[in-house]
Scaffold this motif. Structure first.
Motif, mmCIF file in Angstrom:
data_model
loop_
_atom_site.group_PDB
_atom_site.id
_atom_site.type_symbol
_atom_site.label_atom_id
_atom_site.label_comp_id
_atom_site.label_asym_id
_atom_site.label_seq_id
_atom_site.Cartn_x
_atom_site.Cartn_y
_atom_site.Cartn_z
ATOM 1 N N ILE A 158 2.000 4.083 1.464
ATOM 2 C CA ILE A 158 1.607 2.686 1.247
ATOM 3 C C ILE A 158 1.374 1.988 2.590
ATOM 4 N N SER A 159 2.298 2.255 3.534
ATOM 5 C CA SER A 159 2.144 1.644 4.867
ATOM 6 C C SER A 159 0.866 2.129 5.534
ATOM 7 N N GLN A 219 -6.427 -0.222 5.633
ATOM 8 C CA GLN A 219 -7.180 -1.400 5.204
ATOM 9 C C GLN A 219 -7.276 -2.424 6.330
ATOM 10 N N ALA A 220 -6.150 -2.574 7.066
ATOM 11 C CA ALA A 220 -6.171 -3.500 8.196
ATOM 12 C C ALA A 220 -7.178 -3.049 9.250
ATOM 13 N N GLU A 273 -10.595 -3.871 7.971
ATOM 14 C CA GLU A 273 -10.874 -5.295 8.145
ATOM 15 C C GLU A 273 -11.138 -5.625 9.618
ATOM 16 N N ARG A 274 -10.341 -4.991 10.503
ATOM 17 C CA ARG A 274 -10.545 -5.234 11.934
ATOM 18 C C ARG A 274 -11.931 -4.772 12.379
ATOM 19 N N GLU A 275 -12.322 -3.582 11.899
ATOM 20 C CA GLU A 275 -13.656 -3.075 12.233
ATOM 21 C C GLU A 275 -14.742 -3.978 11.652
#
Length: 793
Positions: A528-529, A535-536, A539-541
């Protein structure tokens, strides 16, 4: 290093891979013969490769194709052996490669000491290269240019062959011979010209029979006339052979004389090609040469097995004699445990061989003196060994040799026998290896080993990750967390009945079952982590991409704005240019009109001056206001240095010279020098205060308004701070006033600056008819910041 371990870890495949990167046979031989050495020697083996990796990032890779190992032939030449032409050609090709490499190295910065030292080892043998080049051709034949004698012999041979061919054709066409031939054609047999004679007429032709047709009906006969010519040509061929042997002996002697230099150059080529192959492999892997430490450590960072295809998953692992000595890797089958084990061993051997490794630059390989491995199934029918027996036999040898400086790799410790006994045996072996001081990487499925690795100092768990959602391995090595074998998950996925699985779970030790549940929860949390981190990262990309697009648009808008401004500037410049042309035409026309107007104006000024003088005559020679009374000055009194009073000036002047023919005297009043009529000068009269008060009370000093105006005109004008147009306008008006005031010389202050104002003044004065001449001020007058102009009288 044990050859069996090298074979087990497939080091020979890495050597073959490195050999394919080499350009020369001796570079390939060096790669195939490489073996692990001490860290000190391995560090030396790395140096040249490290420098080349950096150099190849800025320079194209040189090619050593064409060079070969000629050391044996060179040594033979040094012993007096005459070399074959093909051997000489190989030596020439190698010398040419040496020269090409030397030029390439010359363009490399001196910041690379290893490459600089290697370049110094490459010999310069221009005389030998030139002699070889003019002697042997590309195909290994001897050139005509090898010697003047050989050239002469071969020219004679060519001429003689041509005469023989023509003579043979003439014989074939002769009627008394052609009637006995199958056809009037000349053939070649064994290098001889022959005629196809019918078998029954061979005796009539005579000569030597060299061959016959398959049917036996035709004999290929060399006529007696051609036979004698062939014998003469044979003597020329023998002369050619003797000259070639002499040339080969001479050139071989030159090669032998340069044997030491050629041996040194060949070693330099070998070292460079071996290092170049390593650098190319490092670049292809995007890897590096690991740091080699004197400590007993193994730290791999983002390392992967070099024989993996596709996109390998990198791994990190760290072992140290003073910290974690033993890592136990657990997890499902086909998850990558054995690959991780082999990666540790293979990269250690590669680094100790001076090879690059597919890893990050902060990878460290310590002083490891041996790799002890038991990997795979080694059962042997011939030696009557089962899988477990072979396994235990290897482990006994490993336990005997294990100690500080050793790297131990054991795959599936304790497998192949009763699980309880195997687990107990594996646990004892694990503790013994950890206590020996060796660095160990062990793979297993036993939960007892997981617990021991968690509780024992110097040990640590690791696992190959399993995707519990998609039920597939991720091949990631996770340090600090034990793995699950996932036998139940795999069985359920393959259709095993649920009741059997529940019964199986009931048979498991409760402690071990609890441990398995804990591991499962840890894997889910980690997954999960990791998903959240992924996903982070997405989003950053995405944000970075949007930012890049925004910056690109801003840059595009800025470029468009600049283009619009530039276009506007270009259009404005074009308009200004057109206006400037029009203005220049207008100024030209204005100046032409001004010339005509100024001519008329000068006449008007002259008439005005005449009226002014007439007015002065009418008013009489009374004293000017503020001028002390005094007697008029005579020619005899106008002596240089005499102090006089000048009409129109309150301060006294000094006579500078005698009276000229026009009746004017040069006088300096303050900083102004001018010529004044003699009748405008008076002797200085010193009067008392009562006289002054009397004159002031009677109003004797009043003069006409024109004279008052003239008296206010200064002998200088300051144009500093004005534009060119403003300065010209002010100067024009000032010259009118100066002319009316009767000033003969004026001082125009324009400053130094850029010189633009001085040029504007100079251009104006050049065209003004009121000005007789002008010059720049002298040192005491203001220098180049002042222009002194004389006004026409």
């Amino acid at each position: 290093m044990d050859p069996k371990t090298l074979e087990l870890l497939e080091f020979h495949k890495i050597r073959e891979m490195l050999a394919r990167e080499a350009d020369t046979e001796f570079g390939r031989r060096r790669a195939l013969e490489a073996v692990p050495v001490s860290t000190t020697l391995a560090r030396e083996e790395q140096k040249l490769g490290r420098e080349l990796v950096e150099v190849l990032s800025r320079h194209a890779s040189p090619s050593l194709a064409g060079a070969s190992d000629v050391r044996a032939k060179v040594a033979a030449a040094a012993q007096g052996v005459v070399l074959h032409p093909t051997d000489l050609r190989r030596i020439l090709d190698t010398v040419l490669v040496m020269e090409s490499l030397s030029r390439w190295l010359e363009g490399v910065s001196d910041d690379y000491p290893g490459l600089s030292r290697l370049r110094a080892k490459i010999p310069a043998v221009p005389e030998l290269r030139s002699r070889l080049y003019e002697t042997v051709d590309v195909d290994g034949s001897i050139k005509d240019s090898a010697s003047p004698a050989l050239q002469k012999i071969r020219r004679a041979l060519g001429d003689f062959r041509e005469r023989m061919r023509k003579r043979a054709e003439e014989l074939a066409r002769r009627r008394d011979i052609s009637q006995y031939l199958q056809e009037p054609i000349v053939y070649m047999r064994d290098g001889r010209y022959v005629l196809p004679v019918r078998q029954e007429h061979a005796a009539k032709i005579g000569g030597l029979v060299h061959d016959q047709s398959a049917s036996g009906q035709t004999l290929f006969v060399e006529p007696p006339e051609l036979l004698e010519m062939a014998n003469q040509m044979k003597r020329l061929e023998l002369e050619e052979r003797d000259e070639i042997e002499r040339i080969l002996a001479e050139v071989s002697t030159m090669v032998g004389s340069a044997a030491e230099a050629l041996h040194e150059g060949s070693r330099a080529l070998s070292d460079f090609d071996f290092a170049l192959a390593k650098a190319r492999l490092a670049i292809r892997w995007r890897g590096c040469f690991p740091e080699l430490s004197r400590e007993r450590v193994l730290r791999l960072r983002e390392a992967y097995h070099p024989l993996l295809t596709g996109t390998p998953v990198p791994m990190d692992i760290s072992l140290s004699e003073d910290d974690i000595r033993t890592v136990v890797i657990t997890g499902p089958n086909m998850g990558g445990k054995t690959v991780a084990l082999k990666t540790c061993g293979l990269l250690t051997i590669m680094a100790l061989s001076g090879f690059p490794c597919p890893c990050r630059e902060d990878t460290v390989i310590g002083e490891i003196t041996g790799v002890l491995a038991d990997i795979g199934d080694e059962q042997s029918i011939e030696e009557n060994l089962s899988t477990f027996s072979a396994h235990i036999t290897n482990i006994i040898k490993i336990l005997e040799e294990a100690g500080p400086g050793k790297l131990v790799l054991i795959d599936e410790l304790g497998a192949g026998t009763d699980p309880q006994e195997g687990a107990a045996l594996a646990l004892a072996i694990l503790k013994r290896l950890n206590a020996s001081g060796a660095l160990s990487v062990i793979t297993s499925h036993f939960s007892e080993l997981k617990i021991a690795a968690q509780e024992t100092p110097g040990m640590r768990n690791a696992s190959v990750e399993w995707d519990a959602v998609n039920m597939v391995p991720t091949y990631r090595l996770v340090i600090g967390r034990p793995g699950r074998s996932n036998a139940f998950l795999v069985a359920r996925r393959l259709g095993m009945p649920e009741d059997i699985l529940e019964e199986a779970r009931a048979n498991i030790n409760e402690r071990l079952l609890h441990l398995d549940d804990i591991i499962q929860d840890m894997e889910k949390s980690a997954q999960i982590s990791r998903e959240a981190a992924r996903q982070a990262e997405i989003e950053r990309e995405k944000a970075a991409r949007l930012r890049a697009e925004w910056e690109e648009k801003v840059s595009s808008l800025d470029a468009s704005r600049k283009e619009i401004l530039n276009q506007a500037r270009r259009e404005a410049a074009a308009m200004i240019n057109r206006a400037r042309l029009e203005l220049e035409e207008a100024i030209k026309e204005f100046r032409e009109r001004e010339k005509r107007a100024k001519s008329d104006y000068a006449d008007a000024v002259k008439r005005a001056r005449e009226r002014l003088n007439k007015a002065r005559d009418e008013f009489g020679p009374e004293e000017e206001e503020g001028m002390p009374e005094g007697s008029p000055l005579t020619r005899a009194d106008a002596v240089p240095g005499t102090e006089v009073a000048v009409r129109g000036f309150k301060e006294p002047g000094i006579v500078l010279g005698a009276v000229d023919e026009g009746g004017t005297v040069p006088v300096r009043v303050g900083a102004l020098t001018m010529r004044v009529r003699l009748d405008e000068l008076r002797h200085i009269r010193r009067e008392g205060k009562s006289d002054a008060r009397r004159k002031a009370g009677t109003g004797e000093s009043r003069a006409p308004m024109s004279l008052e105006k003239a008296r206010e005109v200064s002998y200088e004008i300051d144009l500093r701070g004005m534009t060119g147009e403003e300065a010209v306008a002010a100067l024009d008006k000032y010259l009118d006033d100066a002319l009316l005031a009767g000033l003969s010389q004026v001082r125009i202050i324009h400053g130094k600056g850029t010189g633009a104002l001085r040029k504007a003044v100079s251009d104006f004065l050049r065209m003004d008819p009121r000005v007789a001449e002008w010059r720049l001020g002298e040192t005491g007058e203001g220098g180049s910041g002042v222009t002194v102009a004389k006004i026409k009288t």
